[in-house]
Scaffold this active site. Structure first.
Site, short mmCIF file in Angstrom:
data_model
loop_
_atom_site.label_atom_id
_atom_site.label_comp_id
_atom_site.label_asym_id
_atom_site.label_seq_id
_atom_site.Cartn_x
_atom_site.Cartn_y
_atom_site.Cartn_z
N CYS A 68 24.04 -54.43 -14.55
CA CYS A 68 23.52 -55.14 -13.37
C CYS A 68 22.22 -55.88 -13.72
CB CYS A 68 23.28 -54.18 -12.22
SG CYS A 68 24.77 -53.33 -11.65
N CYS A 111 22.45 -50.46 -12.64
CA CYS A 111 22.80 -50.07 -14.01
C CYS A 111 22.35 -51.15 -15.00
CB CYS A 111 24.30 -49.84 -14.12
SG CYS A 111 25.28 -51.33 -13.86
#
Length: 77
Positions: A14, A11
């Site tokens: 991340c 994501c």
């Protein structure tokens, strides 16, 4: 050499964590290998239920947030 693991499925948070980790390693001069862990089974094996998470040498240090490069550098010291 430290092993830094970014635990997350890929994501935006991340990716931001990965960028901050790279900056922290560069700033601090610590020798480290950065590894992304995207396999959910491996992530949960760390006991992590919320991503992103950051592990240093196998020990989870941060869960569910993106620390700044300065905060990460302190964890590496």
């Amino acid at each position: 050499m430290k092993l830094i693991q970014i635990l997350g499925t890929g994501c935006t948070k991340c990716e931001n964590l990965k960028s901050n980790v790279e900056q922290a390693v560069q700033q601090s001069g610590v020798e480290a290998r950065i590894e992304k862990v995207t396999d959910i089974v491996k992530i949960t094996s760390f006991g992590v239920m919320m991503t992103p998470a950051l592990a240093v040498d196998g020990e989870v240090k941060v869960v569910g947030k993106v620390p700044s490069p300065d905060e990460i550098a302190k964890l590496l010291a």
